[in-house]
Design a protein around this motif. Structure first.
Motif, short mmCIF file in Angstrom:
data_model
loop_
_atom_site.label_atom_id
_atom_site.label_comp_id
_atom_site.label_asym_id
_atom_site.label_seq_id
_atom_site.Cartn_x
_atom_site.Cartn_y
_atom_site.Cartn_z
N GLU A 243 1.07 -0.64 0.12
CA GLU A 243 0.14 0.04 -0.01
C GLU A 243 0.95 1.69 0.05
O GLU A 243 0.31 2.41 -1.07
N THR B 59 2.89 1.89 -3.05
CA THR B 59 1.72 2.15 -4.28
C THR B 59 2.14 3.67 -4.11
O THR B 59 1.59 4.13 -5.23
N ASP B 60 1.47 3.96 -3.35
CA ASP B 60 1.31 5.72 -3.37
C ASP B 60 2.40 5.88 -3.20
O ASP B 60 2.43 7.28 -4.15
N ILE C 264 2.67 6.30 -6.67
CA ILE C 264 1.42 7.74 -7.55
C ILE C 264 1.97 9.16 -7.75
O ILE C 264 1.93 9.69 -8.36
N ARG D 29 -1.96 4.19 -10.94
CA ARG D 29 -1.98 3.66 -9.67
C ARG D 29 -2.07 2.01 -10.24
O ARG D 29 -1.53 1.17 -9.19
#
Length: 270
Positions: free
Chosen positions: A182, A185-186, A189, A195
Motif C-alpha cells: 500500500e 503504491t502511494d 503515484i 495506480r
C-alpha cells in the motif's frame, strides 16, 4: 479406515481449509461442517458436497474436530462440545492466542489437542501453518494435522512456547506485506505512475523476490546486495529507510504483536 473430519465455525479460513482438503483428495462425504447461520451451512453443502451438522453432532461423530471460530467465541463453543467429545477425539484449534491448556482444562482428561496458527494465504494454498502438540497429542496426531493443513500450504512444528512469536511473524505477517505494498503504491503515484501500473509493478516484484528467497537458498543480505550498486538508486533508497528507522520499527511492531498474543492467551482483553 475412513476418518471423518469436522470443521466447526466455517468462515473464510475454515472454508479455505475445507476446499484445500477436497483438492488434496479428501472425500466430501467424510467432511462435516458447522456454521452459525443455516444459509451459510447450505451454501457450503451446495458448493462442496459436504454435510452440515450441529456442533454436538460433529463432536459425537467426527474423528477430528477443527475449531475455527473466533477466539472470543471459543469458550462458549467448548462449553457446548465438552459433554459430547470422547477422550479419543483429536481436537485441532486454529484460534490465535488461546493456549492448549485452555482446551485441555475444558475437555475430557486425556483428549489430544493440537494448536495450529495458520494465515490468510490459505485462501490461495500458500499458507504458513505452525503446529504445536498438547500433552496428550502423539506423533500420529501431529502428522494428521500436518496432512490437513499441508493441503493449503506449508507446515512447521514448534513448541507451544514459540507460538506467540510465530503469530507475530507469520500469523499477522501478510498484513505487514499488504501495508508495505500500500505504501509503495502511494509512492509510485507520487512519482507519477497510475495506480494500476504501480500496483502491478510492486506485486510482481514482491512475487519475484519471494520466489528468489524461497528457491535460491541465498541469505536475504546477499540477494539485496546483488541489487545494490555503489552510489546507485537502491543504496540511496535503503539509506533513507535506515534514516527513518524502518528496521527498528519493524522489530518493535513484531514485538508488539507477540506481546498482544501473550495478553490474549492470559485473558487480557483491553
Amino acid at each position: 479406515m475412513t476418518q471423518k473430519v469436522a470443521v466447526l465455525g466455517t468462515g473464510k479460513i475454515g472454508e479455505a481449509l475445507l476446499s484445500g482438503m477436497i483438492r488434496g483428495g479428501w472425500a466430501p462425504a467424510d467432511l462435516l461442517v458447522t456454521a452459525r447461520r443455516q444459509e451459510r451451512a447450505e451454501e457450503l453443502r451446495t458448493r462442496y458436497g459436504v454435510t452440515p451438522v450441529s456442533n454436538q453432532e460433529a463432536a459425537k461423530t467426527a474423528d477430528t474436530l477443527i475449531l475455527t471460530v473466533k477466539p472470543q467465541d471459543m469458550g462458549v463453543l467448548l462449553d457446548e462440545l465438552a459433554p459430547h467429545v470422547p477422550a479419543d477425539r483429536l481436537v485441532i484449534s486454529g484460534a490465535a492466542g488461546i493456549p492448549i491448556a485452555f482446551f485441555e482444562d475444558r475437555l475430557a482428561a486425556g483428549t489430544p489437542v493440537v494448536r495450529v496458527m495458520t494465515n490468510t494465504p490459505a485462501l490461495v494454498d500458500e499458507a504458513m501453518s505452525v503446529i504445536s502438540a498438547g500433552s496428550h497429542a502423539t506423533a500420529d496426531h501431529l502428522a494428521h494435522a500436518e496432512e490437513i493443513f499441508g493441503a493449503v500450504g506449508k507446515t512447521l512444528r514448534v513448541p507451544e512456547s514459540q507460538q506467540d512469536a510465530c503469530t507475530a511473524l507469520s500469523g499477522s505477517g501478510p498484513a505487514y506485506f499488504f501495508y508495505l505494498v500500500e505504501a509503495m503504491t502511494d509512492a509510485g503515484i507520487l512519482l507519477g505512475l497510475p495506480r494500476d501500473k504501480a500496483h502491478d509493478l510492486i506485486v510482481q516484484s514482491a512475487i519475484g523476490a519471494a520466489t528468489m528467497l524461497r528457491d535460491s537458498g541465498e541469505h536475504p543480505v546477499r540477494l539485496r546486495e546483488n541489487v545494490t550498486s555503489p552510489a546507485g538508486t537502491t543504496i540511496n533508497a535503503i539509506r533513507e529507510l535506515e534514516n527513518h528507522g524502518v528496521r527498528a520499527a519493524l522489530i518493535a511492531a513484531l514485538e508488539a504483536a507477540r506481546d498482544r498474543s501473550r495478553e490474549l492467551a492470559s485473558g487480557t482483553k483491553d
